[in-house]
Design a protein around this motif. Sequence first.
Motif, PDB file in Angstrom:
ATOM      1  N   ARG A  20      10.065  -1.540   0.832  1.00  0.00           N
ATOM      2  CA  ARG A  20       9.309  -2.141  -0.182  1.00  0.00           C
ATOM      3  C   ARG A  20       7.877  -1.680  -0.104  1.00  0.00           C
ATOM      4  O   ARG A  20       6.940  -1.509  -0.100  1.00  0.00           O
ATOM      5  N   SER A  21       7.472  -1.330   1.723  1.00  0.00           N
ATOM      6  CA  SER A  21       5.867  -1.261   2.121  1.00  0.00           C
ATOM      7  C   SER A  21       5.886   0.760   2.025  1.00  0.00           C
ATOM      8  O   SER A  21       5.027   0.345   2.557  1.00  0.00           O
ATOM      9  N   GLY A  22       6.884   1.062   1.811  1.00  0.00           N
ATOM     10  CA  GLY A  22       6.654   2.344   2.283  1.00  0.00           C
ATOM     11  C   GLY A  22       6.664   2.705   3.710  1.00  0.00           C
ATOM     12  O   GLY A  22       8.064   2.891   3.912  1.00  0.00           O
ATOM     13  N   ALA A  23       6.115   3.607   4.531  1.00  0.00           N
ATOM     14  CA  ALA A  23       6.757   3.986   5.928  1.00  0.00           C
ATOM     15  C   ALA A  23       5.172   4.278   6.245  1.00  0.00           C
ATOM     16  O   ALA A  23       4.275   4.033   6.150  1.00  0.00           O
ATOM     17  N   VAL A  24       5.558   4.607   8.054  1.00  0.00           N
ATOM     18  CA  VAL A  24       4.395   4.856   9.497  1.00  0.00           C
ATOM     19  C   VAL A  24       4.592   5.492   9.935  1.00  0.00           C
ATOM     20  O   VAL A  24       6.074   5.749   9.903  1.00  0.00           O
ATOM     21  N   LEU A  25       4.213   6.537   9.837  1.00  0.00           N
ATOM     22  CA  LEU A  25       3.842   8.355  10.216  1.00  0.00           C
ATOM     23  C   LEU A  25       3.272   7.849  11.477  1.00  0.00           C
ATOM     24  O   LEU A  25       1.713   8.139  12.060  1.00  0.00           O
ATOM     25  N   THR A  26       4.085   8.586  12.433  1.00  0.00           N
ATOM     26  CA  THR A  26       3.283   8.239  13.743  1.00  0.00           C
ATOM     27  C   THR A  26       2.967   9.958  14.135  1.00  0.00           C
ATOM     28  O   THR A  26       4.172  10.680  13.760  1.00  0.00           O
ATOM     29  N   ASN A  27       1.973  10.727  14.727  1.00  0.00           N
ATOM     30  CA  ASN A  27       2.050  11.997  16.050  1.00  0.00           C
ATOM     31  C   ASN A  27       1.744  11.840  16.794  1.00  0.00           C
ATOM     32  O   ASN A  27       1.057  10.612  18.100  1.00  0.00           O
ATOM     33  N   GLY A  28       2.521  12.336  17.851  1.00  0.00           N
ATOM     34  CA  GLY A  28       2.632  12.810  19.370  1.00  0.00           C
ATOM     35  C   GLY A  28       3.715  11.475  20.039  1.00  0.00           C
ATOM     36  O   GLY A  28       3.882  10.439  19.436  1.00  0.00           O
ATOM     37  N   TRP A  29       3.834  11.465  21.076  1.00  0.00           N
ATOM     38  CA  TRP A  29       4.066  10.408  21.607  1.00  0.00           C
ATOM     39  C   TRP A  29       4.267   8.928  22.285  1.00  0.00           C
ATOM     40  O   TRP A  29       4.174   8.336  21.993  1.00  0.00           O
ATOM     41  N   ASP A  30       1.956   9.165  21.953  1.00  0.00           N
ATOM     42  CA  ASP A  30       1.531   7.596  22.283  1.00  0.00           C
ATOM     43  C   ASP A  30       1.770   7.151  20.267  1.00  0.00           C
ATOM     44  O   ASP A  30       1.488   6.209  20.421  1.00  0.00           O
ATOM     45  N   ARG A  31       2.612   7.806  19.850  1.00  0.00           N
ATOM     46  CA  ARG A  31       2.600   7.656  18.004  1.00  0.00           C
ATOM     47  C   ARG A  31       1.709   6.978  17.853  1.00  0.00           C
ATOM     48  O   ARG A  31       1.231   5.377  17.190  1.00  0.00           O
ATOM     49  N   ASP A  32       0.894   7.904  17.476  1.00  0.00           N
ATOM     50  CA  ASP A  32      -0.670   7.782  16.990  1.00  0.00           C
ATOM     51  C   ASP A  32      -0.595   7.511  15.456  1.00  0.00           C
ATOM     52  O   ASP A  32       0.097   8.137  14.558  1.00  0.00           O
ATOM     53  N   VAL A  33      -0.751   6.398  14.869  1.00  0.00           N
ATOM     54  CA  VAL A  33      -0.924   6.135  12.888  1.00  0.00           C
ATOM     55  C   VAL A  33      -1.387   7.385  12.397  1.00  0.00           C
ATOM     56  O   VAL A  33      -2.314   7.205  12.523  1.00  0.00           O
ATOM     57  N   VAL A  34      -1.070   8.137  11.823  1.00  0.00           N
ATOM     58  CA  VAL A  34      -1.194   8.769  11.162  1.00  0.00           C
ATOM     59  C   VAL A  34      -1.460   8.455   9.473  1.00  0.00           C
ATOM     60  O   VAL A  34      -2.275   9.153   8.373  1.00  0.00           O
ATOM     61  N   MET A  35      -0.474   7.699   8.984  1.00  0.00           N
ATOM     62  CA  MET A  35      -0.652   7.764   7.358  1.00  0.00           C
ATOM     63  C   MET A  35       0.475   5.984   7.760  1.00  0.00           C
ATOM     64  O   MET A  35       1.190   5.995   8.021  1.00  0.00           O
ATOM     65  N   ILE A  36       0.161   4.987   6.479  1.00  0.00           N
ATOM     66  CA  ILE A  36       0.808   4.455   6.179  1.00  0.00           C
ATOM     67  C   ILE A  36       1.196   4.356   5.051  1.00  0.00           C
ATOM     68  O   ILE A  36       0.137   4.660   4.366  1.00  0.00           O
ATOM     69  N   GLY A  37       2.089   3.439   4.059  1.00  0.00           N
ATOM     70  CA  GLY A  37       2.113   2.959   2.781  1.00  0.00           C
ATOM     71  C   GLY A  37       2.760   4.357   2.061  1.00  0.00           C
ATOM     72  O   GLY A  37       3.779   5.079   2.745  1.00  0.00           O
ATOM     73  N   ASP A  38       2.818   4.529   1.277  1.00  0.00           N
ATOM     74  CA  ASP A  38       3.818   5.444  -0.139  1.00  0.00           C
ATOM     75  C   ASP A  38       2.770   6.435   0.222  1.00  0.00           C
ATOM     76  O   ASP A  38       4.586   7.312  -0.041  1.00  0.00           O
ATOM     77  N   GLN A  39       2.357   7.301   0.583  1.00  0.00           N
ATOM     78  CA  GLN A  39       1.588   8.806   1.310  1.00  0.00           C
ATOM     79  C   GLN A  39       2.799   9.061   2.093  1.00  0.00           C
ATOM     80  O   GLN A  39       3.402   9.873   2.267  1.00  0.00           O
ATOM     81  N   ALA A  40       3.164   8.328   3.528  1.00  0.00           N
ATOM     82  CA  ALA A  40       3.962   7.694   4.612  1.00  0.00           C
ATOM     83  C   ALA A  40       5.005   8.126   3.988  1.00  0.00           C
ATOM     84  O   ALA A  40       6.127   8.860   3.688  1.00  0.00           O
ATOM     85  N   LYS A  41       5.841   7.032   2.439  1.00  0.00           N
ATOM     86  CA  LYS A  41       7.003   7.734   1.954  1.00  0.00           C
ATOM     87  C   LYS A  41       7.279   8.535   1.533  1.00  0.00           C
ATOM     88  O   LYS A  41       8.862   8.794   1.648  1.00  0.00           O
ATOM     89  N   ALA A  42       7.123   8.631   0.859  1.00  0.00           N
ATOM     90  CA  ALA A  42       7.100  10.228   0.437  1.00  0.00           C
ATOM     91  C   ALA A  42       7.515  11.243   1.562  1.00  0.00           C
ATOM     92  O   ALA A  42       8.805  12.081   1.104  1.00  0.00           O
ATOM     93  N   VAL A  43       6.314  11.294   2.853  1.00  0.00           N
ATOM     94  CA  VAL A  43       6.935  12.068   3.835  1.00  0.00           C
ATOM     95  C   VAL A  43       8.511  11.869   4.319  1.00  0.00           C
ATOM     96  O   VAL A  43       9.363  12.872   4.335  1.00  0.00           O
TER      97      VAL A  43
END
Length: 452
Positions: free
Chosen positions: A396-419
């Motif tokens: 219910r909190s959406g999702a978290v999207l990370t990039n790269g092997w260091d997993r830098d957070v690029v998107m959180i919440g509903d927008q990441a949930k859509a991805v």
Amino acid sequence: MTDTTMSYTTMAGLGQRREFSRALGYVQPVPDLPFDPSSAGSSAGSAPAADDGAAGDIRPRIVIVGGGFAGFWAAAAARRVGGEHLDITLVSTGPVLQMRPRFYEANPAELGVDLQPLLEALEVTFVVDVAVGVDLEARSLRLQSQQPQRFDRLIVATGSVMARPPVAGAEEAFSIDTQHDAIVFDAHLAALADDSRPLCIVVVGAGFTGIELALELRNRVAAHLSTTSANLAEEMRIVLVDRAATLGVELGPNPQTAIATALADARVETRLGVSITELTDQSVTFADGSMLQCDAVVLATGLRAASFVDAIPGDRDTLGRLVVDRSLRAPRAPAVFVTGDAVAAATGDGHTTLQSCQHALQLGRFAGANAALDLLGQDTIEYEQLRYVTCLDLGRSGAVLTNGWDRDVVMIGDQAKAVKRRINTETIYPPAGATKEQLMELSNTPPQSFPR
């Protein structure tokens, strides 16, 4: 909860699907090298296998063991590279491509794709059986119920299995490792929903799958309740247990805040840094002697390579995966290529592949292309997968999207949930109703920059 149908069920928007997959790095370039009939040969030193299929078919043969993501896309890529000059057979234990990354979701019975029409479109022979061994000298794959399958090149795409912990009762605990396991667990949730007393479910394993499952459980139980008793799901106790002292330790520190916040908002309790000594269907016993009473124990305790790959000689990593060369060939078995969760392969940027759908999709494409190239006397190509992303469902909190092997957070919440929803309902699916040409095209799509 995610929609199980979405654009997977239509070929409309194929171009958009391809662009999205490129952007996330799920598909990266595999050179499109058409077959030159004058170059046909067998560079690993054998004549084409004797026919086991259509009468009179003496084409060189590739046999693929495993009908998961890597196995299916290996078949598509092999057909793209070899054209009509190869006989391709896929052996799998069942006719369904299981959408394993989605088994934390509701309605697991719907999370499979019929392989038969897709393989028919690719003109790939489909054999439903269990591979039980291989004779590398005779180039023969032994099956449980049918005659052996001869091969010129073998692609091992037998995947992984959940590693159950070595404690009493672990073999009987629920899991969501296979579609069957997920359906059985869902049936238990439905039965629990008929009980009016407060419920408690324990999830063992606070990695990627365990976190996603724990955060989806209230919705999973609510789906089995009437509107008048929906509060039972909200009152349910959910406990996430792990021997590691950190949540999602393999995900690194960057997404930790988003994960911890989502678990707190969902009222998921955590017991970290603890060891389990015994499991029953209604309890978890810890090394300190304490016991947690519950209504279900479900395991999400990590993966290891399925045992079939043990038949291929070579070095292995701690997960039982075969270590291969850059073309995904088994160094001590030159007629064998290994792919998906069964392989430990260098990604080309100093890292090693993970047991993930993201890597399996690409590994399969390279293994299929290379088996065909090698069989037809052409140079193989080096596997690489330079882009790596993580998209973790946070319920219910959406999702978290990370990039790269260091997993830098690029998107959180509903927008990441859509991805996440699009990955789960489109990117990882072969499109239903696809033609041979469309499937071959999707087995070779070039990269694009990560969306910012």
